[in-house]
Design a protein around this motif. Sequence first.
Motif, short mmCIF file in Angstrom:
data_model
loop_
_atom_site.label_atom_id
_atom_site.label_comp_id
_atom_site.label_asym_id
_atom_site.label_seq_id
_atom_site.Cartn_x
_atom_site.Cartn_y
_atom_site.Cartn_z
N MET A 1 56.81 40.71 47.43
CA MET A 1 55.60 40.81 46.61
C MET A 1 55.37 39.53 45.83
N HIS A 2 56.44 38.89 45.37
CA HIS A 2 56.27 37.61 44.68
C HIS A 2 55.63 36.58 45.60
N VAL A 3 56.06 36.56 46.86
CA VAL A 3 55.51 35.61 47.82
C VAL A 3 54.04 35.91 48.08
N TYR A 4 53.69 37.19 48.19
CA TYR A 4 52.27 37.55 48.31
C TYR A 4 51.48 37.02 47.12
N GLY A 5 52.07 37.12 45.92
CA GLY A 5 51.38 36.63 44.74
C GLY A 5 51.15 35.13 44.78
N ILE A 6 52.15 34.40 45.24
CA ILE A 6 52.00 32.94 45.38
C ILE A 6 50.94 32.63 46.43
N ALA A 7 50.92 33.44 47.51
CA ALA A 7 49.90 33.24 48.54
C ALA A 7 48.50 33.39 47.95
N ILE A 8 48.32 34.36 47.05
CA ILE A 8 47.02 34.55 46.40
C ILE A 8 46.61 33.28 45.67
N SER A 9 47.57 32.64 45.02
CA SER A 9 47.25 31.42 44.25
C SER A 9 46.80 30.27 45.14
N LYS A 10 47.10 30.35 46.45
CA LYS A 10 46.71 29.30 47.39
C LYS A 10 45.46 29.65 48.18
N CYS A 11 44.89 30.82 47.91
CA CYS A 11 43.68 31.25 48.62
C CYS A 11 42.43 30.70 47.95
N HIS A 12 41.41 30.42 48.75
CA HIS A 12 40.12 30.00 48.22
C HIS A 12 39.05 31.06 48.49
N ASP A 13 39.35 31.99 49.35
CA ASP A 13 38.39 33.04 49.74
C ASP A 13 38.83 34.36 49.11
N ARG A 14 37.88 35.06 48.49
CA ARG A 14 38.22 36.32 47.84
C ARG A 14 38.68 37.39 48.83
N LYS A 15 38.22 37.31 50.07
CA LYS A 15 38.67 38.27 51.07
C LYS A 15 40.16 38.09 51.33
N ASP A 16 40.61 36.83 51.36
CA ASP A 16 42.03 36.56 51.54
C ASP A 16 42.82 37.05 50.32
N MET A 17 42.29 36.81 49.13
CA MET A 17 42.95 37.29 47.92
C MET A 17 43.09 38.80 47.95
N ALA A 18 42.02 39.48 48.36
CA ALA A 18 42.03 40.94 48.42
C ALA A 18 43.07 41.44 49.42
N PHE A 19 43.19 40.73 50.55
CA PHE A 19 44.17 41.13 51.56
C PHE A 19 45.58 41.11 51.00
N PHE A 20 45.97 40.01 50.36
CA PHE A 20 47.33 39.92 49.83
C PHE A 20 47.55 40.91 48.69
N SER A 21 46.51 41.16 47.91
CA SER A 21 46.61 42.17 46.86
C SER A 21 46.84 43.56 47.46
N GLU A 22 46.18 43.85 48.57
CA GLU A 22 46.37 45.13 49.26
C GLU A 22 47.81 45.27 49.75
N GLN A 23 48.39 44.17 50.21
CA GLN A 23 49.76 44.23 50.72
C GLN A 23 50.77 44.49 49.60
N ILE A 24 50.51 43.92 48.42
CA ILE A 24 51.36 44.22 47.27
C ILE A 24 51.29 45.71 46.96
N ASN A 25 50.10 46.26 46.98
CA ASN A 25 49.91 47.68 46.72
C ASN A 25 50.64 48.53 47.76
N PHE A 26 50.62 48.10 49.02
CA PHE A 26 51.28 48.82 50.10
C PHE A 26 52.79 48.89 49.85
N VAL A 27 53.38 47.76 49.46
CA VAL A 27 54.83 47.73 49.22
C VAL A 27 55.19 48.63 48.04
N ILE A 28 54.42 48.56 46.96
CA ILE A 28 54.73 49.34 45.76
C ILE A 28 54.56 50.83 46.00
N ASN A 29 53.49 51.21 46.66
CA ASN A 29 53.14 52.63 46.74
C ASN A 29 53.47 53.32 48.05
N SER A 30 53.75 52.57 49.11
CA SER A 30 54.01 53.20 50.40
C SER A 30 55.41 52.90 50.94
#
Length: 232
Positions: free
Chosen positions: A52-81
């Motif tokens: 999840m930390h790596v996903y967070g760093i990936a968000i910081s390197k994104c320029h497109d909000r769709k990409d940011m949303a994707f990595f945010s969804e993956q963090i949610n998947f790990v936490i809740n699923s």
Amino acid sequence: MTFTEQLRQEADPIFEAIIEHPFVRGIAAGNVPKEAVKHYVKADFEYLNAFMHVYGIAISKCHDRKDMAFFSEQINFVINSETHPHHNLCNYIGIPYEALQGYPLPPSADHYIKHMKHYAHEGSLGEILAALLPCPWTYLEIGNRLMDEVKPDENHPLYEWIHFYADGEMENTTMKLRRHLDSWAEGASEREKKAMTDAFIKSCQLEWGFWEMSYNVETWDLNPKHATSTSL
């Protein structure tokens, strides 16, 4: 052939070695040594935190909000699923999930996490994607293979674990990561493609190492294989 198809072809011997690993065969048979399962859950809890930390760093390197949303969804998947298969393993060994959290990482897991964080901090977004992809992809293939081979029903002690990784949500995660990586590779130089390939192959090798570490109950103290200690 897409870039990720090329990666999968190159990594095929490692994928097959993972499928045939004694820990994975034990999941198929429902008889994994319980000490190995305990060791796996301890390490995987911390590994997923790092993921999840790596996903967070990936968000910081994104320029497109769709990409940011994707990595945010993956963090949610790990936490809740992705806690569900852990609970199945904990039920199998009769130890509460909370009792297996917060332990130091064994050497191979420590190496894997540092490998991912290296690409997170030093690599491009494409290299991060390549380093992350083997985790969901190998688990998806394990789940699918075991569903086909074993055809487990609810009486199988690790049915929930197998079913989770063969489920459509894991396939969806894997395919999204693949599409992102394929898209990035289209504009990448040959040098970066080589770097992404190295990141992917090393992560595949470290996935195998994670199973080996768990099965052998690897520690910094070099404890004997399948240690019999009942301490948590």
